[in-house]
Scaffold this motif. Structure first.
Motif, short mmCIF file in Angstrom:
data_model
loop_
_atom_site.label_atom_id
_atom_site.label_comp_id
_atom_site.label_asym_id
_atom_site.label_seq_id
_atom_site.Cartn_x
_atom_site.Cartn_y
_atom_site.Cartn_z
N SER A 12 2.97 -22.54 2.63
CA SER A 12 3.70 -23.79 2.82
C SER A 12 3.93 -24.54 1.52
O SER A 12 4.75 -25.45 1.48
CB SER A 12 2.93 -24.69 3.78
N SER A 13 3.19 -24.16 0.46
CA SER A 13 3.34 -24.87 -0.80
C SER A 13 2.85 -23.98 -1.95
O SER A 13 2.17 -22.98 -1.74
CB SER A 13 2.51 -26.16 -0.79
N TRP A 14 3.19 -24.37 -3.16
CA TRP A 14 2.72 -23.65 -4.35
C TRP A 14 1.20 -23.74 -4.44
O TRP A 14 0.52 -22.78 -4.78
CB TRP A 14 3.38 -24.21 -5.60
N GLY A 15 0.65 -24.88 -4.12
CA GLY A 15 -0.81 -25.04 -4.13
C GLY A 15 -1.50 -24.07 -3.20
O GLY A 15 -2.53 -23.49 -3.54
N ASP A 16 -0.91 -23.86 -2.01
CA ASP A 16 -1.47 -22.89 -1.06
C ASP A 16 -1.44 -21.48 -1.66
O ASP A 16 -2.38 -20.70 -1.48
CB ASP A 16 -0.69 -22.89 0.25
N PHE A 17 -0.35 -21.14 -2.34
CA PHE A 17 -0.25 -19.81 -2.94
C PHE A 17 -1.28 -19.64 -4.05
O PHE A 17 -1.95 -18.61 -4.13
CB PHE A 17 1.16 -19.56 -3.49
N VAL A 18 -1.42 -20.64 -4.90
CA VAL A 18 -2.40 -20.56 -5.99
C VAL A 18 -3.80 -20.37 -5.42
O VAL A 18 -4.57 -19.52 -5.90
CB VAL A 18 -2.33 -21.82 -6.89
N LEU A 19 -4.14 -21.11 -4.39
CA LEU A 19 -5.46 -20.98 -3.75
C LEU A 19 -5.64 -19.57 -3.16
O LEU A 19 -6.68 -18.94 -3.35
CB LEU A 19 -5.62 -22.04 -2.67
N SER A 20 -4.62 -19.07 -2.49
CA SER A 20 -4.68 -17.71 -1.93
C SER A 20 -4.86 -16.69 -3.05
O SER A 20 -5.63 -15.75 -2.92
CB SER A 20 -3.40 -17.43 -1.14
N TRP A 21 -4.15 -16.87 -4.15
CA TRP A 21 -4.26 -15.98 -5.31
C TRP A 21 -5.69 -15.97 -5.85
O TRP A 21 -6.28 -14.92 -6.09
CB TRP A 21 -3.28 -16.41 -6.39
N GLN A 22 -6.23 -17.16 -6.04
CA GLN A 22 -7.57 -17.27 -6.60
C GLN A 22 -8.63 -16.68 -5.68
O GLN A 22 -9.63 -16.13 -6.14
CB GLN A 22 -7.89 -18.75 -6.88
N ASN A 23 -8.42 -16.77 -4.37
CA ASN A 23 -9.41 -16.29 -3.40
C ASN A 23 -9.31 -14.80 -3.07
O ASN A 23 -10.25 -14.24 -2.54
CB ASN A 23 -9.30 -17.08 -2.09
N SER A 24 -8.17 -14.18 -3.36
CA SER A 24 -8.00 -12.82 -2.86
C SER A 24 -7.72 -11.77 -3.92
O SER A 24 -7.51 -10.62 -3.58
CB SER A 24 -6.87 -12.79 -1.84
N THR A 25 -7.74 -12.12 -5.16
CA THR A 25 -7.45 -11.12 -6.18
C THR A 25 -8.50 -11.17 -7.28
O THR A 25 -9.01 -12.23 -7.61
CB THR A 25 -6.03 -11.31 -6.76
N SER A 26 -8.78 -10.04 -7.83
CA SER A 26 -9.72 -9.98 -8.95
C SER A 26 -9.00 -10.24 -10.27
O SER A 26 -9.63 -10.37 -11.31
CB SER A 26 -10.42 -8.63 -8.99
N ASN A 27 -7.68 -10.33 -10.21
CA ASN A 27 -6.88 -10.60 -11.39
C ASN A 27 -7.18 -12.03 -11.86
O ASN A 27 -7.06 -12.98 -11.10
CB ASN A 27 -5.39 -10.45 -11.05
N LYS A 28 -7.57 -12.17 -13.09
CA LYS A 28 -7.95 -13.48 -13.62
C LYS A 28 -6.78 -14.24 -14.25
O LYS A 28 -6.97 -15.21 -14.96
CB LYS A 28 -9.07 -13.32 -14.66
N LEU A 29 -5.56 -13.77 -13.94
CA LEU A 29 -4.37 -14.43 -14.44
C LEU A 29 -4.36 -15.89 -13.97
O LEU A 29 -4.58 -16.17 -12.80
CB LEU A 29 -3.12 -13.71 -13.92
N THR A 30 -4.11 -16.80 -14.88
CA THR A 30 -4.01 -18.22 -14.52
C THR A 30 -2.56 -18.51 -14.18
O THR A 30 -1.67 -18.27 -14.99
CB THR A 30 -4.46 -19.10 -15.70
#
Length: 101
Positions: A12-30
């Protein structure tokens, strides 16, 4: 090559995507603070057509924009020029291949 899992579910938002990214990937890309393209819940015609008399506009979608839920005041056709992608509708996820409309 598969996209990382956060691209498999609309947000629903960029913030939601960032949170999903941080929680589900081992990629440490900021990820950047701002989305690579506008992420809104509604898009009016203004800003998508070159002028008021244009009946059609061609817009290249950003490759890295996450899927997000939105509605439009106009009809959108999607054409896959190269590769593949996912199209999310209210209750369906459709895999599209090169040449699909």
């Amino acid at each position: 090559m598969q996209n990382p899992s956060p691209y498999n579910t609309p947000v629903s938002s960029w913030g939601d995507f960032v949170l999903s990214w941080q929680n589900s990937t081992s990629n440490k890309l900021t990820l950047p603070e701002l989305a690579p393209t506008p992420i809104e819940t509604f898009f009016p015609e203004e800003g998508w057509f070159p002028d008021d008399n244009a009946g059609v506009a061609i817009v290249k979608n950003s490759r890295y924009c996450p899927p997000f839920w939105h509605s439009l005041a106009f009809v959108k056709l999607v054409y896959i020029v190269q590769g593949c992608g996912l199209l999310f509708l209210t209750d369906r996820k459709i895999k599209l291949q090169q040449g699909d409309i």
